[in-house]
Write a protein that holds these residues in place. Structure first.
Motif, PDB file in Angstrom:
ATOM      1  N   ASN A   1       6.036  35.711 -30.141  1.00 14.61           N
ATOM      2  CA  ASN A   1       6.740  36.517 -31.152  1.00 14.61           C
ATOM      3  C   ASN A   1       5.873  36.745 -32.394  1.00 14.61           C
ATOM      4  O   ASN A   1       6.231  37.514 -33.269  1.00 14.61           O
ATOM      5  CB  ASN A   1       8.045  35.817 -31.549  1.00 14.61           C
ATOM      6  N   ASN A   2       4.708  36.074 -32.457  1.00 20.28           N
ATOM      7  CA  ASN A   2       3.875  36.180 -33.659  1.00 20.28           C
ATOM      8  C   ASN A   2       2.936  37.390 -33.601  1.00 20.28           C
ATOM      9  O   ASN A   2       2.896  38.105 -32.608  1.00 20.28           O
ATOM     10  CB  ASN A   2       3.098  34.877 -33.855  1.00 20.28           C
ATOM     11  N   GLY A   3       2.157  37.564 -34.674  1.00 21.97           N
ATOM     12  CA  GLY A   3       1.313  38.755 -34.806  1.00 21.97           C
ATOM     13  C   GLY A   3       0.121  38.753 -33.857  1.00 21.97           C
ATOM     14  O   GLY A   3      -0.172  37.755 -33.199  1.00 21.97           O
ATOM     15  N   ILE A   4      -0.593  39.876 -33.854  1.00 26.45           N
ATOM     16  CA  ILE A   4      -1.685  40.100 -32.899  1.00 26.45           C
ATOM     17  C   ILE A   4      -2.807  39.074 -33.063  1.00 26.45           C
ATOM     18  O   ILE A   4      -3.347  38.573 -32.072  1.00 26.45           O
ATOM     19  CB  ILE A   4      -2.212  41.565 -33.000  1.00 26.45           C
ATOM     20  N   LEU A   5      -3.138  38.710 -34.318  1.00 25.33           N
ATOM     21  CA  LEU A   5      -4.226  37.745 -34.533  1.00 25.33           C
ATOM     22  C   LEU A   5      -3.887  36.387 -33.934  1.00 25.33           C
ATOM     23  O   LEU A   5      -4.699  35.762 -33.258  1.00 25.33           O
ATOM     24  CB  LEU A   5      -4.500  37.581 -36.032  1.00 25.33           C
ATOM     25  N   TYR A   6      -2.647  35.965 -34.171  1.00 21.87           N
ATOM     26  CA  TYR A   6      -2.193  34.683 -33.620  1.00 21.87           C
ATOM     27  C   TYR A   6      -2.279  34.737 -32.094  1.00 21.87           C
ATOM     28  O   TYR A   6      -2.772  33.818 -31.451  1.00 21.87           O
ATOM     29  CB  TYR A   6      -0.739  34.416 -34.054  1.00 21.87           C
ATOM     30  N   ARG A   7      -1.805  35.852 -31.536  1.00 20.66           N
ATOM     31  CA  ARG A   7      -1.742  35.940 -30.062  1.00 20.66           C
ATOM     32  C   ARG A   7      -3.137  35.979 -29.453  1.00 20.66           C
ATOM     33  O   ARG A   7      -3.390  35.373 -28.425  1.00 20.66           O
ATOM     34  CB  ARG A   7      -0.892  37.142 -29.639  1.00 20.66           C
TER      35      ARG A   7
ATOM     36  N   LYS B   1      -4.628  33.204 -27.008  1.00 22.36           N
ATOM     37  CA  LYS B   1      -5.078  33.563 -25.657  1.00 22.36           C
ATOM     38  C   LYS B   1      -6.507  33.087 -25.391  1.00 22.36           C
ATOM     39  O   LYS B   1      -6.807  32.539 -24.337  1.00 22.36           O
ATOM     40  CB  LYS B   1      -4.977  35.086 -25.510  1.00 22.36           C
ATOM     41  N   TYR B   2      -7.383  33.317 -26.390  1.00 21.07           N
ATOM     42  CA  TYR B   2      -8.811  33.069 -26.126  1.00 21.07           C
ATOM     43  C   TYR B   2      -9.309  31.708 -26.614  1.00 21.07           C
ATOM     44  O   TYR B   2     -10.378  31.285 -26.222  1.00 21.07           O
ATOM     45  CB  TYR B   2      -9.656  34.200 -26.725  1.00 21.07           C
TER      46      TYR B   2
END
Ligand SMILES: NC(=O)c1ccc[n+]([C@@H]2O[C@H](COP(=O)([O-])OP(=O)(O)OC[C@H]3O[C@@H](n4cnc5c(N)ncnc54)[C@H](OP(=O)(O)O)[C@@H]3O)[C@@H](O)[C@H]2O)c1
Length: 305
Positions: free
Chosen positions: A227-233, A237-238
């Motif tokens: 549910n968090n922002g793109i930077l967090y995701r 992920k990486y």
């Protein structure tokens, strides 16, 4: 090496985990947060052990194929009960449906949870982590306590977190109206509140045949934080996910806590997977148990008055 109690979790994570193969045929297990991650993996393991399942979740479309898969694979019954844990009315309806529908609940596992890096509020002005992770789980559990007592021996397990160590409960500002919010503070406060109220529930349930415990399910790969922002995701992920384990360690531990005969009568404890551990001091502070319990009752509208 002898660790200070506060850091014991660095040690207990290396201990050999306990396991069970206990048959659960004829049991009914109610699992919240059953459509993803730890809850999903847990309903699969409990179903495999023979337990009928009630999936408590917010998304019927996501739950339906899981129900169909479990029923066809394991010859058990799976029901879906809808509840949005951002909304107390929805939680109340789900608890009422469950109380009225089932004569007996053997196991209640609360796996529903979020980690939110942004401060968000529900429609009643309650901060989202506190609402989903603590207050709604608290309300759901309170409303099912009589049913759990009628079903004794029965077990309640909250999927808690080592993250409770990040923060105590700020009684005068649980909603972060007068202090800076961070995801870790919000998450930590919600999990600490859950541990403190678990201790009060444990006291209330003494000699009832109902046990209540909390479990840190390991650091595992799930959809938490999606549910968090793109930077967090992207970071998750990486980077973060490289250090996370498979979710099967969590479901295996929850199966153990829910079904192992050795767990009978054990209550009011915090487990790192299956190993008992001492929570942070702020999560077992005797002076905080009743205030947090009473505040939680008040916030979910369960005041006696
Ligand atoms: N993953 C870890 O490493 C870790 C570590 C420590 C503790 N935990 C705890 O483990 C529990 C499960 O988390 P997870 O890692 O399995 O995360 P997850 O994959 O995101 O699963 C969370 C579950 O909660 C449900 N949920 C979230 N908000 C909800 C709402 N408002 N109403 C109803 N259901 C809602 C989700 O439903 P949808 O499927 O509809 O999104 C999903 O079923 C949480 O309590 C978390 O704090 C996880």
């Amino acid at each position: 090496m002898k660790w200070p109690e506060e850091l014991n979790f660095l040690n207990t994570r290396k201990e050999k985990q306990k396991e069970t193969t206990q048959d659960m045929t004829g049991f009914l297990s109610v699992v919240s947060g059953a459509t993803s991650g730890i809850g999903l993996s847990t309903v699969k393991v409990l179903a495999k052990a023979g337990s009928n399942i009630v999936m408590v979740c917010r998304n019927q479309e996501k739950a339906l194929p899981i129900k169909q898969e479990l029923e066809s694979k394991f010859n058990i019954k799976v029901d879906i009960v809808i509840a949005d844990f951002m909304d107390f009315e929805s939680v109340r309806r789900a608890a009422a449906t469950i109380s009225q529908t089932y004569a007996r609940i053997n196991v209640l596992i609360n796996s529903v949870g979020i980690h939110s890096t942004r401060k968000r509020y529900n429609k009643d002005g309650i901060e989202s982590s506190f609402c989903v992770n603590h207050l709604s789980v608290f309300l759901f559990t309170e409303l099912l306590l009589d049913k759990m007592k009628q079903s004794a021996p029965s077990r309640i397990i909250h999927v808690n977190s080592e993250g409770h160590r990040f923060s105590g409960v700020k009684l005068k500002d649980v909603n972060f109206k007068r202090r800076i919010y961070t995801g870790l503070k919000g998450y930590g406060q919600s999990k600490t509140a859950q541990l403190l109220t678990m201790l009060e529930h444990d006291r209330m349930l003494k000699d009832s045949g109902v046990t209540i415990n909390a479990c840190h399910p390991g650091a595992v790969k799930t959809n938490i934080g999606s549910n968090n922002g793109i930077l967090y995701r992207l970071f998750f992920k990486y980077v973060t996910s490289l250090f996370l384990k498979d979710v099967s360690i969590s479901s295996s531990a929850l199966y153990y806590l829910a079904a192992a005969p050795e767990m009978e009568g054990i209550s009011g404890k915090f487990f790192n997977l299956t190993i008992e551990e001492t929570p942070a001091k702020h999560a077992i502070n005797k002076d905080m148990i009743l205030p947090v319990y009473q505040l939680s009752k008040h916030m979910v509208g369960l005041d006696d008055a």
